[in-house]
Design a protein around this motif. Sequence first.
Motif, PDB file in Angstrom:
ATOM      1  N   SER A  18      38.501  44.679 -40.416  1.00 63.20           N
ATOM      2  CA  SER A  18      37.107  44.373 -40.687  1.00 63.20           C
ATOM      3  C   SER A  18      36.246  44.339 -39.423  1.00 63.20           C
ATOM      4  O   SER A  18      35.117  44.816 -39.417  1.00 63.20           O
ATOM      5  CB  SER A  18      37.014  43.030 -41.412  1.00 63.20           C
ATOM      6  N   HIS A  19      36.781  43.750 -38.345  1.00 63.91           N
ATOM      7  CA  HIS A  19      35.994  43.590 -37.123  1.00 63.91           C
ATOM      8  C   HIS A  19      36.548  44.414 -35.966  1.00 63.91           C
ATOM      9  O   HIS A  19      36.259  44.138 -34.806  1.00 63.91           O
ATOM     10  CB  HIS A  19      35.911  42.107 -36.741  1.00 63.91           C
ATOM     11  N   ARG A  59      25.454  41.948 -43.961  1.00 66.53           N
ATOM     12  CA  ARG A  59      26.013  42.759 -42.877  1.00 66.53           C
ATOM     13  C   ARG A  59      25.475  44.175 -42.983  1.00 66.53           C
ATOM     14  O   ARG A  59      25.547  44.805 -44.039  1.00 66.53           O
ATOM     15  CB  ARG A  59      27.545  42.765 -42.945  1.00 66.53           C
ATOM     16  N   GLU A  61      25.834  47.843 -42.177  1.00 69.33           N
ATOM     17  CA  GLU A  61      26.739  48.903 -41.751  1.00 69.33           C
ATOM     18  C   GLU A  61      26.265  50.225 -42.338  1.00 69.33           C
ATOM     19  O   GLU A  61      26.034  50.345 -43.544  1.00 69.33           O
ATOM     20  CB  GLU A  61      28.174  48.624 -42.224  1.00 69.33           C
ATOM     21  N   ASN A  87      32.751  50.661 -37.323  1.00 71.47           N
ATOM     22  CA  ASN A  87      32.119  49.361 -37.554  1.00 71.47           C
ATOM     23  C   ASN A  87      30.989  49.197 -36.553  1.00 71.47           C
ATOM     24  O   ASN A  87      31.168  49.441 -35.361  1.00 71.47           O
ATOM     25  CB  ASN A  87      33.132  48.232 -37.371  1.00 71.47           C
ATOM     26  N   GLN A  90      29.604  43.957 -36.427  1.00 71.75           N
ATOM     27  CA  GLN A  90      30.523  42.819 -36.473  1.00 71.75           C
ATOM     28  C   GLN A  90      29.887  41.591 -35.829  1.00 71.75           C
ATOM     29  O   GLN A  90      29.190  41.705 -34.821  1.00 71.75           O
ATOM     30  CB  GLN A  90      31.828  43.138 -35.716  1.00 71.75           C
ATOM     31  N   ARG A  91      30.129  40.424 -36.432  1.00 70.42           N
ATOM     32  CA  ARG A  91      29.718  39.160 -35.813  1.00 70.42           C
ATOM     33  C   ARG A  91      30.921  38.239 -35.838  1.00 70.42           C
ATOM     34  O   ARG A  91      31.009  37.307 -36.632  1.00 70.42           O
ATOM     35  CB  ARG A  91      28.522  38.552 -36.561  1.00 70.42           C
ATOM     36  N   SER A  92      31.866  38.532 -34.974  1.00 66.94           N
ATOM     37  CA  SER A  92      33.138  37.802 -34.975  1.00 66.94           C
ATOM     38  C   SER A  92      32.956  36.327 -34.663  1.00 66.94           C
ATOM     39  O   SER A  92      33.784  35.495 -35.051  1.00 66.94           O
ATOM     40  CB  SER A  92      34.094  38.439 -33.959  1.00 66.94           C
ATOM     41  N   ARG A 121      39.151  37.413 -37.715  1.00 63.53           N
ATOM     42  CA  ARG A 121      37.751  37.867 -37.769  1.00 63.53           C
ATOM     43  C   ARG A 121      37.470  38.548 -39.115  1.00 63.53           C
ATOM     44  O   ARG A 121      37.720  39.735 -39.293  1.00 63.53           O
ATOM     45  CB  ARG A 121      37.476  38.854 -36.636  1.00 63.53           C
ATOM     46  N   GLY A 122      36.947  37.789 -40.043  1.00 66.70           N
ATOM     47  CA  GLY A 122      36.583  38.364 -41.330  1.00 66.70           C
ATOM     48  C   GLY A 122      37.754  38.714 -42.219  1.00 66.70           C
ATOM     49  O   GLY A 122      37.593  39.391 -43.224  1.00 66.70           O
ATOM     50  N   SER A 127      40.653  42.052 -45.347  1.00 71.31           N
ATOM     51  CA  SER A 127      39.226  41.975 -45.671  1.00 71.31           C
ATOM     52  C   SER A 127      38.851  43.017 -46.720  1.00 71.31           C
ATOM     53  O   SER A 127      39.443  44.098 -46.801  1.00 71.31           O
ATOM     54  CB  SER A 127      38.393  42.214 -44.413  1.00 71.31           C
TER      55      SER A 127
END
Length: 367
Positions: A18-19, A59, A61, A87, A90-92, A121-122, A127
């Motif tokens: 995901s991230h 999000r 994308e 990606n 991302q906002r980890s 992360r997500g 995810s």
Amino acid sequence: MAGSTLGTLFTVTTWGESHGAALGAVVDGCPAGLSLCEEDIQKYLDRRKPGQGKYTTARKEGDRAQILSGVFEGKTTGTPISIIIENEDQRSRDYSAIKDCCRPGHADYTFDQKYGIRDYRGGGRSSGRETAGRVAAGAVAAKMLAELGIHFTTYTKAIGDISIPDGAYDFSQITENPLYMPSRSHAELAAAFLEECIQKQDSAGGVIECRIDGLPAGIGEPVFGKLDASLAGAVMSIGAVKGVEIGDGFGAARSFGSLNNDPFYADGPAVRKKTNHAGGTLGGISDGSTVILRAAVKPTPSISREQETVDRNGNNVRIFIHGRHDPVIVPRAVVVVEAMAALTVADLLMVNMSSRLSGIKKFYRDL
């Protein structure tokens, strides 16, 4: 990690987190000569990408598909088709405060137990974003199946307890509302219901229905490779799906043989059924009628309410999950269910080519 490949002859392997920097899929076994471009794949990805409205994660994308191999001058070459989706948003940091906690409804605990390490992360590999690779691959399968006259109609049948009765479908409405419901009035009711969920900091689940038309009789293997079993396994592999029905599904348990059996009748040289309680399969093999499957999708597990859980050290804790999450997964999962159905049917069609000696002889005599 085992288990990232689906199929026997027409296969897809998804990869990425995901991230991470990117995710994607490798499709192998696609015949040479199929017209294919990135826009064919993009049309499918656009149906699942985030940031499309108030009922999807914020999000942002682009989910732009790039074909790295397997296509030359607009045609598939018969070699593996590699597709990458970068990606971009991302906002980890949204997950740093709960990185050592087991989020309720997520795979955090089970990943820790299996691997002893996880990408927090997500959700990493577990995810819902992993499904972008499935959708990209499913677009390739659907393009091939369209050449054979096989088409899919997939939509939201229910959100929460708001379900469209079978006689109330208007398929022209599917793309006219953000919930992909084939009924304007039911879409309005579902939207109002979701507004209540958002106000309560809660989420909702629902049911996705997929209709497969044009599939000839005789597809599917009669024991472990049944059409309905293969479809169920593929669709159940979607993380949010908790149940699958074929035809009347669980309703058949409340019926009688005199009602549940589908009478046959001759229509010239063709054999047809008067009803379709079986959902297009008999003995695990397609019977030539519309295949109907439904997937039960659970409520989004990431909600803003305080929840009880434990951390990696076994301490009882309370957490708030921050970040950008869908109040309902169902609308974006519609195309994921369709993609998994397309991949399954494409593979079973190719496997079926060797079921009769006469077919093999004809193929090689015509070369």
